[in-house]
Design a protein around this motif. Structure first.
Motif: not given
Length: 138
Positions: A21-28, A34-38, A77-80, A84-87
């Motif tokens: 649940e903690l990962i789900r909240r942070n990932l959401s 839009g913190d990812i550089h893509d 495919s974009l998430l995959r 590394h950046e998301i992790r």
């Protein structure tokens, strides 16, 4: 006896549920802001329905679905591609010794709910599950 066989047939532990649940909240939150550089990933609104962790917490599988359900494979495919950046970002936000490897799957829960709803709307099923009225008739 196999390793972790004491957990065989049981559901996830409290720790697995809490970390998931903690990962789900942070990932959401990361995806929403839009913190990812893509830029391609940031254009898609993605719902994270659930995150399931393995018992050793080394792998976390996120079940995702783009808003409206369109372009699910592209979002996957974009998430995959950016895993590394998301992790790394999730690792910074969480106080864990080890940040789990993130894997992504399409969330089929909504499709299953629709199929169940269609099944329950079927006249034969309605007749079979109908309660008898007060007089005992079906």
């Amino acid at each position: 006896m196999a390793k972790n066989s004491h957990n065989a047939g049981r559901g996830p532990s409290q720790r697995q549920l809490r970390v998931g649940e903690l990962i789900r909240r942070n990932l959401s939150e990361i995806l929403m802001r839009g913190d990812i550089h893509d830029p391609d990933l940031n254009r898609i609104s993605i719902t994270v329905g659930e995150v399931r962790c393995t018992p050793d917490l080394h792998i976390a599988t996120a079940f995702i679905l783009p808003l409206g359900g369109e372009g699910a494979e592209d979002a996957l495919s974009l998430l995959r591609k950016n895993r590394h950046e998301i992790r790394r970002m999730i690792g910074k936000k969480m106080a864990l010794k080890h940040t789990p490897e993130l894997r992504y799957e399409i969330d089929m829960t909504f499709d299953q709910m629709d199929a169940t709803r269609r099944l329950l709307d079927n006249d034969k099923v309605k007749r079979d599950v109908a309660l008898p009225d007060e007089e005992g008739d079906i």
